[in-house]
Design a protein around this motif. Structure first.
Motif, PDB file in Angstrom:
ATOM      1  N   ARG A 133      49.402   6.002  18.188  1.00  0.00           N
ATOM      2  CA  ARG A 133      49.896   5.008  17.749  1.00  0.00           C
ATOM      3  C   ARG A 133      51.256   5.266  16.963  1.00  0.00           C
ATOM      4  NH1 ARG A 133      47.514   1.628  14.388  1.00  0.00           N
ATOM      5  NH2 ARG A 133      46.069   3.027  13.946  1.00  0.00           N
ATOM      6  N   LEU A 272      50.291   1.361  23.367  1.00  0.00           N
ATOM      7  CA  LEU A 272      50.447   0.007  23.098  1.00  0.00           C
ATOM      8  C   LEU A 272      51.151  -0.728  24.110  1.00  0.00           C
ATOM      9  CD1 LEU A 272      51.752   0.804  19.412  1.00  0.00           C
ATOM     10  CD2 LEU A 272      49.372  -0.206  20.132  1.00  0.00           C
ATOM     11  N   GLU A 296      52.644  -4.385  18.648  1.00  0.00           N
ATOM     12  CA  GLU A 296      51.365  -3.798  17.659  1.00  0.00           C
ATOM     13  C   GLU A 296      50.727  -5.120  17.679  1.00  0.00           C
ATOM     14  OE1 GLU A 296      52.126  -0.619  14.806  1.00  0.00           O
ATOM     15  OE2 GLU A 296      53.941  -1.636  14.746  1.00  0.00           O
TER      16      GLU A 296
END
Length: 331
Positions: A133, A272, A296
């Motif tokens: 991430r 994502l 996000e």
């Protein structure tokens, strides 16, 4: 080994490790392109020195040792990849100034397929996605390089302390100490939470469908309703970032008004949801690349809008089209 050409399976054995090594180097370096360069260097070094590999460790461990040394050498240059939020305070839409910083400044997005090896274990895949991430990789950049390697090897790749000590030519006590310090630094940086979103659950899918409809329709009231109260907007290579739905909305209706009429093509980056954003082309004959958007999500809201504007780098890497033709007239 006197003649590497007598080992026709060597290349394929090395190649099997490319994706996981790229994931490791990406976490270390924060750059998709530098990670690929580091892995290529690693495999070339391994190929050239294979005659000195005596099998005292596994081939995988040996490759990680080489990759770690390559990354540490690259990090000795002192560059630390960052997000705009790491470098400055948020601006407001009314006073926003667009300053461009060099490419080497920025944490880069990466396609999942380049850094996440296939696995049948959902738990292992969840950990792997969590560890690429944007927020987590950005937090890693705050660590000294050897602490970074220790944390990735121990916490992400689940190596034993003794294995990491052997790889780094140090003691188990030193490894444990480095891990403790790395954990403390990450805790102090308060990594922002975002939900796993690949594959999407039903609620996330609906949220993204609403986002696409709002953005392509340029309905800023609907888009704002999807944002968390602490949502951020960033646009590397500009150091500008905005905080909160009001300023994000105002930006899109003022400096960002050129995005009106855009089309979005879905992809995935860093575990994502992401989109290739295409703005209306100057001749008006379709849409041209403008940004790679990486979203996000947390708690059913969008907490981060990350627009990477260097489309000449990102669109080929993500396999996104160079141009979208005009849609047929439905009238």
């Amino acid at each position: 080994m006197s003649d590497l050409a007598t080992k026709p399976d060597l290349d394929s054995n090395l190649e099997k490790h490319r994706v996981e090594l790229t994931g490791y180097c990406y976490r270390m370096l924060g750059s998709a392109f530098e990670a690929e360069d580091a892995v290529q260097d690693t495999l070339v070094r391994a190929w050239r020195s294979y005659d000195r590999f005596e099998g005292r460790s596994s081939l995988r461990s040996w490759l990680y040792r080489i990759a770690t040394n390559v990354c540490l050498d690259m990090l000795n240059a002192g560059n630390r990849r960052a997000r705009p939020m790491d470098l400055s305070s948020p601006q407001t839409q009314a006073t926003a100034v667009l300053n461009t910083l060099p490419e080497i400044t920025w944490l880069e997005p990466v396609p999942d397929g380049r850094v996440l090896p296939a696995t049948a274990d959902p738990a292992d895949m969840a950990v792997a996605k969590e560890s690429v991430r944007l927020a987590f990789v950005a937090a890693l950049q705050h660590l000294p390089s050897k602490q970074r390697a220790v944390l990735i090897l121990r916490e992400v790749l689940a190596w034993k302390a003794s294995e990491v000590a052997e790889l780094l030519d140090t003691s188990v006590a030193s490894v444990n100490s480095a891990l403790q310090r790395a954990r403390a630094t990450l805790a102090a940086n308060e990594i922002r939470e975002s939900d796993a979103a690949d594959p999407l659950d039903a609620d996330q899918q609906k949220l993204l469908e609403r986002y696409v409809a709002a953005f392509e329709g340029y309905d800023m009231d609907q888009l704002t309703a999807l944002l968390h109260e602490d949502a951020t907007l960033s646009m590397p290579p500009f150091d500008l970032w905005l905080h909160g739905p009001a300023d994000i909305r105002a930006w899109h209706l003022n400096q960002g008004i050129g995005c009106k009429g855009s089309r979005l093509v879905p992809t995935v980056a860093n575990g994502l949801p992401a989109f290739g954003q295409y703005r209306i082309s100057e001749p008006g004959d379709g849409h041209d690349p403008w940004a790679l958007q990486v979203l996000e999500i947390s708690g059913g809201k969008i907490v981060g809008l990350n627009a990477f504007l260097d489309t000449e780098r990102w669109f080929p890497l993500f396999g996104l089209p160079e141009h979208l033709d005009a849609e047929p007239d439905q009238s």
